[in-house]
Design an enzyme around this catalytic site. Structure first.
Site, PDB file in Angstrom:
ATOM      1  N   TYR A   1       0.846  -1.204   0.000  1.00 12.95           N
ATOM      2  CA  TYR A   1       0.000   0.000   0.000  1.00 12.95           C
ATOM      3  C   TYR A   1       0.874   1.243   0.000  1.00 12.95           C
ATOM      4  CZ  TYR A   1      -4.990  -0.899   0.276  1.00 12.95           C
ATOM      5  OH  TYR A   1      -6.280  -1.183  -0.045  1.00 12.95           O
TER       6      TYR A   1
ATOM      7  N   GLU B   1      -0.558   4.899  -0.365  1.00 13.17           N
ATOM      8  CA  GLU B   1      -1.316   6.152  -0.545  1.00 13.17           C
ATOM      9  C   GLU B   1      -0.381   7.355  -0.484  1.00 13.17           C
ATOM     10  OE1 GLU B   1      -2.893   3.704   1.161  1.00 13.17           O
ATOM     11  OE2 GLU B   1      -5.080   4.011   1.075  1.00 13.17           O
TER      12      GLU B   1
ATOM     13  N   ASP C   1      -7.807  13.066 -24.802  1.00 12.38           N
ATOM     14  CA  ASP C   1      -7.815  11.659 -24.369  1.00 12.38           C
ATOM     15  C   ASP C   1      -7.163  10.857 -25.496  1.00 12.38           C
ATOM     16  OD1 ASP C   1      -8.373   9.000 -23.903  1.00 12.38           O
ATOM     17  OD2 ASP C   1     -10.414   9.356 -23.180  1.00 12.38           O
TER      18      ASP C   1
ATOM     19  N   THR D   1      -5.063   5.455 -21.363  1.00 12.72           N
ATOM     20  CA  THR D   1      -4.807   4.146 -20.796  1.00 12.72           C
ATOM     21  C   THR D   1      -3.359   3.805 -21.156  1.00 12.72           C
ATOM     22  OG1 THR D   1      -5.713   3.216 -22.820  1.00 12.72           O
ATOM     23  CG2 THR D   1      -7.161   3.231 -20.898  1.00 12.72           C
TER      24      THR D   1
ATOM     25  N   LYS E   1      -3.187   0.027 -24.512  1.00  9.39           N
ATOM     26  CA  LYS E   1      -3.657  -0.100 -25.901  1.00  9.39           C
ATOM     27  C   LYS E   1      -2.422  -0.055 -26.809  1.00  9.39           C
ATOM     28  CE  LYS E   1      -8.365   1.480 -25.026  1.00  9.39           C
ATOM     29  NZ  LYS E   1      -8.536   2.339 -23.848  1.00  9.39           N
TER      30      LYS E   1
ATOM     31  N   ARG F   1      -2.707  -3.058 -17.902  1.00  7.38           N
ATOM     32  CA  ARG F   1      -3.975  -2.337 -17.788  1.00  7.38           C
ATOM     33  C   ARG F   1      -3.797  -1.232 -16.773  1.00  7.38           C
ATOM     34  NH1 ARG F   1      -8.166  -5.277 -20.605  1.00  7.38           N
ATOM     35  NH2 ARG F   1      -9.557  -3.667 -19.869  1.00  7.38           N
TER      36      ARG F   1
HETATM   37  N1  DSN Z   1     -13.060  -0.188 -24.107  1.00  3.98           N
HETATM   38  C1  DSN Z   1     -12.203   0.732 -24.819  1.00  3.98           C
HETATM   39  C2  DSN Z   1     -12.289   0.545 -26.281  1.00  3.98           C
HETATM   40  O1  DSN Z   1     -12.504  -0.569 -26.696  1.00  3.98           O
HETATM   41  O2  DSN Z   1     -12.120   1.493 -27.036  1.00  3.98           O
HETATM   42  C3  DSN Z   1     -12.427   2.129 -24.439  1.00  3.98           C
HETATM   43  O3  DSN Z   1     -12.534   2.260 -23.063  1.00  3.98           O
END
Ligand code: DSN
Length: 426
Positions: A57, A59, A210, A236, A239, A245
């Protein structure tokens, strides 16, 4: 010696879960994965994010924590931050001016932190509508972001399906939003961050980019960067960036403290340190020639697939792609997006059904499918494989007979066997 508990392998402790993981690994190895938001994290990223760092942990932020024992965690978080700063701060004369927060649990919490930092409940915000390719968290009615804030969605043009900047400006002047989102989940074209900046300046709004889908392309210089343009940038990390993740926020120094406070203690408790370590590894990997070649393959493969599909009578939203994804309107092929995606899955090709702009069909049974090239590019597939893939997709559009789909699935398995996927052991 006394037997310590908790030291046996997963296969012994929980053979059911071990076997499900093995099955998923085989599925990921044997199928052509075209979900635009998915990828294969490297073995190194998987090792870091599956480590004992999950036990701790922390914080707070490095050297300002609420628990002791942070000797190594502080270093992990600082490495993640400084590597991302160097990777994404390149457009700045001093990359250290880019503030980085790696604690958001994923993209949606990162976006929520931006609202908490800059907008009060009930105040106006603008984002690309979900039906036009925007994300739920950019103000969609079913999301907290559309319920707690006054959401004014903008859209794409009816004729060419590109973001309608005239409409963005008109709506912004009319509603004076506190926050404007520039970001997408199903949009195949380059985002014009400077145009959004000038609209945000005209109305005194915070501009949030974003870049969840395109952060790997931005890191590799294959999509223009919003750094130095947007006030705040969310993404994120799993991707196109190909990390674990997770989520991250990059921002101008003047917004650092309000963003940090919004993430913790505003929204979250302890950061997921195992994920932070995985992000640090991914940020290091993203500086390698291998990553640059992979990112280039993403864009090249998407373009090849686009032209191959067009030559086979498929219809693409906006007529093509600049990035990692294609939105295919299945109307001319006489099959809905959902049955087509289901037939493709049986044929070993995995994508998601997706609404197209101004879709006459319902969201759960829309006209299109969204396909992306990050996974196939991570495996090293190239133009020849994209041509073959377009051929498979054409055959599935023409016939969904089980014997046709099963024959294609066997061909897909054979093709995939030549391209071992990063991170997998099969
Ligand atoms: N779930 C993602 C996507 O497939 O684009 C976006 O959050």
């Amino acid at each position: 010696m006394k037997n310590a508990t908790g030291r046996s392998p997963l296969a012994e402790v929980d053979p059911e879960i071990a076997s499900l993981i093995k099955n998923e690994e085989r599925r990921e190895a044997e199928k052509i994965r075209l979900i635009a938001s998915e990828n294969y994290a490297s073995r190194a990223v998987l090792e870091a994010s599956g480590s004992c760092l999950t036990n701790k942990y922390s914080e707070g932020y490095p050297h300002k924590r609420y628990y002791e024992g942070q000797q190594y965690i502080d270093e992990v978080e600082e490495l993640a931050k400084s590597r991302l700063q160097a990777l994404f701060g390149k457009p700045l004369s001093d990359p250290k001016q880019l503030h980085v927060n790696v604690q958001p649990y994923s993209g949606s919490p990162a976006n929520l932190a931006v609202y908490l930092a800059f907008v009060k409940p009930g105040e106006p915000v603008m984002g690309l509508g979900l039906p036009a390719g925007g994300h739920l968290t950019h103000g969609h009615t079913v999301s907290i972001t559309g319920k707690f804030f006054q959401s004014i969605p903008y859209s794409v043009r009816r004729d060419d399906h590109r973001i309608d900047l005239d409409e963005v400006r008109k709506l912004a002047k009319e509603h004076r939003p506190k926050l404007i989102w520039c970001g997408t989940t199903a949009y195949p074209r380059t985002l014009d961050f400077p145009a959004f900046r000038s609209i945000a300046d005209e109305v005194g709004a915070i501009l949030a980019a974003d870049i969840a889908h395109i952060s790997g392309l931005v890191a590799a210089g294959l999509h223009p960067s919003p750094v130095g343009i947007a006030d705040v940038i969310t993404s994120t990390t799993h991707k196109t960036l190909r990390g674990p993740r997770g989520g991250m926020i990059l921002c101008k120094p003047e917004h650092a403290s309000v963003i940090d406070r919004a993430v913790f203690p505003g929204l979250q408790g302890g950061p997921h340190n195992h994920t932070t370590a995985g992000i640090a590894v991914a940020a290091k990997e993203a500086t390698t020639p291998d990553f640059a070649a992979y990112a280039k393959r993403i864009v090249d493969n998407a373009k090849t697939l686009a032209s191959e599909l067009l030559s086979r009578g498929f219809s693409l939203v906006t007529g093509g792609t600049d990035n990692h994804l294609l939105l295919v309107d299945m109307t001319p092929k006489g099959i809905g997006g959902k049955p087509y995606a289901q037939a493709l899955d049986r044929a070993g090709i995995v994508c998601n059904y997706n609404a197209i702009p101004f879709d006459p069909r319902k969201p759960m049974d829309p006209s299109g499918v969204r396909i992306g090239t990050p996974c196939v590019s991570s495996r090293g597939m190239g133009a020849d494989e994209m041509k073959r893939l377009a051929g498979f997709m054409e055959q599935v559009a023409s016939s969904q007979a089980p014997e046709v789909l099963d024959r294609i699935a066997a061909e897909v398995r054979e093709m995939c066997a030549g391209f071992p996927a990063p991170g997998l052991t099969v």
